[in-house]
Design a protein around this motif. Structure first.
Motif, short mmCIF file in Angstrom:
data_model
loop_
_atom_site.label_atom_id
_atom_site.label_comp_id
_atom_site.label_asym_id
_atom_site.label_seq_id
_atom_site.Cartn_x
_atom_site.Cartn_y
_atom_site.Cartn_z
N THR A 217 0.81 -1.22 0.00
CA THR A 217 0.00 0.00 0.00
C THR A 217 0.84 1.26 0.00
OG1 THR A 217 -0.14 -0.11 2.42
CG2 THR A 217 -1.94 -1.12 1.15
N ASP A 218 2.01 1.24 0.63
CA ASP A 218 2.82 2.45 0.75
C ASP A 218 4.30 2.06 0.75
OD1 ASP A 218 4.06 4.85 1.37
OD2 ASP A 218 2.50 5.48 2.77
N VAL A 219 4.94 2.15 -0.41
CA VAL A 219 6.34 1.74 -0.53
C VAL A 219 7.24 2.63 0.32
CG1 VAL A 219 8.28 1.53 -2.14
CG2 VAL A 219 5.99 0.75 -2.80
N LYS A 220 6.98 3.93 0.31
CA LYS A 220 7.82 4.87 1.07
C LYS A 220 7.74 4.57 2.56
CE LYS A 220 8.59 9.80 1.85
NZ LYS A 220 8.15 11.17 1.49
N LEU A 221 6.54 4.27 3.08
CA LEU A 221 6.38 3.94 4.49
C LEU A 221 7.15 2.67 4.84
CD1 LEU A 221 5.04 4.32 7.27
CD2 LEU A 221 3.07 3.02 6.39
N TYR A 222 7.10 1.69 3.95
CA TYR A 222 7.81 0.43 4.23
C TYR A 222 9.31 0.66 4.39
CZ TYR A 222 10.30 -3.86 3.06
OH TYR A 222 11.18 -4.90 3.05
N LYS A 281 11.01 8.51 -5.57
CA LYS A 281 9.76 7.89 -5.98
C LYS A 281 9.99 6.64 -6.85
CE LYS A 281 7.16 12.20 -5.75
NZ LYS A 281 6.29 13.15 -6.47
N LEU A 282 11.11 5.94 -6.58
CA LEU A 282 11.36 4.69 -7.27
C LEU A 282 10.39 3.62 -6.77
CD1 LEU A 282 13.29 3.00 -9.13
CD2 LEU A 282 14.56 2.45 -7.05
N GLN A 283 9.91 2.77 -7.67
CA GLN A 283 9.00 1.68 -7.31
C GLN A 283 9.73 0.35 -7.49
OE1 GLN A 283 5.93 1.92 -6.03
NE2 GLN A 283 6.07 4.16 -6.02
N PRO A 284 10.41 -0.15 -6.43
CA PRO A 284 11.09 -1.44 -6.55
C PRO A 284 10.09 -2.57 -6.77
CG PRO A 284 11.86 -0.20 -4.63
CD PRO A 284 10.63 0.48 -5.13
N SER A 285 10.59 -3.68 -7.26
CA SER A 285 9.75 -4.84 -7.50
C SER A 285 9.45 -5.55 -6.18
CB SER A 285 10.46 -5.80 -8.46
OG SER A 285 11.64 -6.31 -7.85
N PRO A 286 8.37 -6.38 -6.14
CA PRO A 286 8.08 -7.14 -4.92
C PRO A 286 9.26 -7.99 -4.47
CG PRO A 286 6.22 -7.22 -6.43
CD PRO A 286 7.32 -6.55 -7.17
N GLN A 287 10.03 -8.54 -5.42
CA GLN A 287 11.19 -9.34 -5.06
C GLN A 287 12.24 -8.49 -4.34
OE1 GLN A 287 11.66 -12.55 -5.15
NE2 GLN A 287 13.70 -12.33 -4.24
N GLU A 288 12.39 -7.23 -4.77
CA GLU A 288 13.35 -6.34 -4.12
C GLU A 288 12.89 -5.99 -2.70
OE1 GLU A 288 15.53 -3.68 -7.47
OE2 GLU A 288 13.37 -3.43 -7.36
N HIS A 289 11.56 -5.84 -2.49
CA HIS A 289 11.05 -5.60 -1.13
C HIS A 289 11.46 -6.75 -0.21
CE1 HIS A 289 9.03 -2.36 -2.94
NE2 HIS A 289 7.93 -2.99 -3.33
N GLU A 290 11.16 -7.96 -0.65
CA GLU A 290 11.48 -9.15 0.15
C GLU A 290 13.00 -9.29 0.35
OE1 GLU A 290 9.61 -11.27 1.65
OE2 GLU A 290 7.60 -11.12 0.79
#
Length: 320
Positions: A217-222, A281-290
């Motif tokens: 929901t919020d990449v920046k918050l994560y 405001k980069l949007q990393p991929s879900p794999q990069e989050h993990e």
């Protein structure tokens, strides 16, 4: 604070004045006590000279008061003058002073960081001299006599706050002595829970972060929460002021801590991706989050303190 990211390769080896210009211009340099002066602060980045560059530009953050000058207001950053050739930021800072004299607004520092290798440098504006004068007094006229004191009639209502306070105090004392015998004994406080170690706290917070998955929901918050967990762990475990440092400063200050410096590559990868997500405001991929979460867990696991050895039994108390 403003952060701007450009391109993907370091360019700090060039002279900053070739592509980065800062300026602070006052609308006046002479005011009377209490009047205001507007400082127009601009920063210009020449985009044509930054092809492939990867930089962060940090605007100055003035304190509310400095050298007899007080900050009244700051306007939001304006980028209306930007185009394909240049990036332009504007801000107006309003100052005032209530002390007469000649006061200097010191140079304002802009910082430029390289996202790739963590190096940084500073660019300063010119100092600004502001003359603050008092209201002119006509000394040619005679002084007027001091007016006599005027007595005001005594009125009981003028003292009602004091009377009310005394009444409440007396009432409180009476109630205390009347009911103090009826008070029930205060319950014993629950036993204090053992303090959790920084390692346990960090691992629990990272595990909860993995369950919540705020990046959906919020990449920046994560990435803000992820880096804050690591910075708080470094402060509590290694006594590094991590929450007050930039990513580049943090990577520089972990070098003396051998066990932490061994995880430098993982930490740099986390901080770099987090800065890009939070400020560019980069949007990393879900794999990069993990992957960032697993790297953070690996850093904490690697740097956790060794378990204290169990005490050996006293051989003198054992039966032969």
């Amino acid at each position: 604070m403003l952060v701007c990211l450009l391109g993907s390769s370091p360019l700090l080896a060039q002279q900053y004045e070739d592509y980065f210009q800062v300026k602070a211009v006052p609308d006046t340099t002479s005011i009377r006590l209490g009047e205001q002066v507007n400082i127009s602060v601009t920063a210009k980045v020449m985009l044509y000279a930054l092809k492939g560059a990867s930089l962060k530009v940090v605007f100055p953050n003035l304190p509310d008061s400095l050298n007899h000058l007080e900050v009244v207001s700051r306007t939001p950053l304006d980028t209306a003058g930007s185009n394909s050739q240049q990036k332009l930021w504007k801000q107006t800072i309003t100052l005032t002073s209530f002390d007469s004299g000649r006061w200097e607004l010191p140079p304002m520092k802009f910082e430029v960081f390289s996202v790739t290798d963590g190096s940084y440098d500073s660019v300063f504006t010119e100092p600004i001299i502001i003359d603050v004068t008092t209201v002119a007094v006509d000394t040619s006229k005679a002084f007027k006599p001091i007016k006599p004191l005027r007595r005001v009639a005594w009125n009981l209502l003028d003292y009602w706050p004091w009377l009310l306070g005394i009444l409440l105090l007396v009432t409180g004392v009476v109630l205390y002595f009347v009911y103090w015998r009826k008070r029930k004994p205060a319950p014993k406080p629950p036993p204090a829970q053992p303090l959790r170690s920084p390692y346990e706290t960090a691992m629990d917070e990272l595990a909860q972060l993995g369950k919540d998955k705020p990046w959906n929901t919020d990449v920046k918050l994560y990435y803000t929460q992820l880096t804050d967990i690591l910075r708080q762990y470094f402060e509590q475990q290694f006594h590094i002021a991590a929450l007050e440092q930039t990513s580049a400063e943090l990577l520089q200050n972990i070098k003396p801590v051998t066990v932490l410096n061994q995880q430098r590559d993982k930490l740099q990868s986390i901080l770099t991706l987090a800065d890009l997500a939070k400020f560019a405001k980069l949007q990393p991929s879900p794999q990069e989050h993990e992957d960032c979460l697993q790297k953070a867990i690996a850093v904490v696991e690697w740097t956790k303190p060794a378990a204290a050895p169990a005490p050996e039994p006293d051989s003198t108390n054992q039966k032969k």
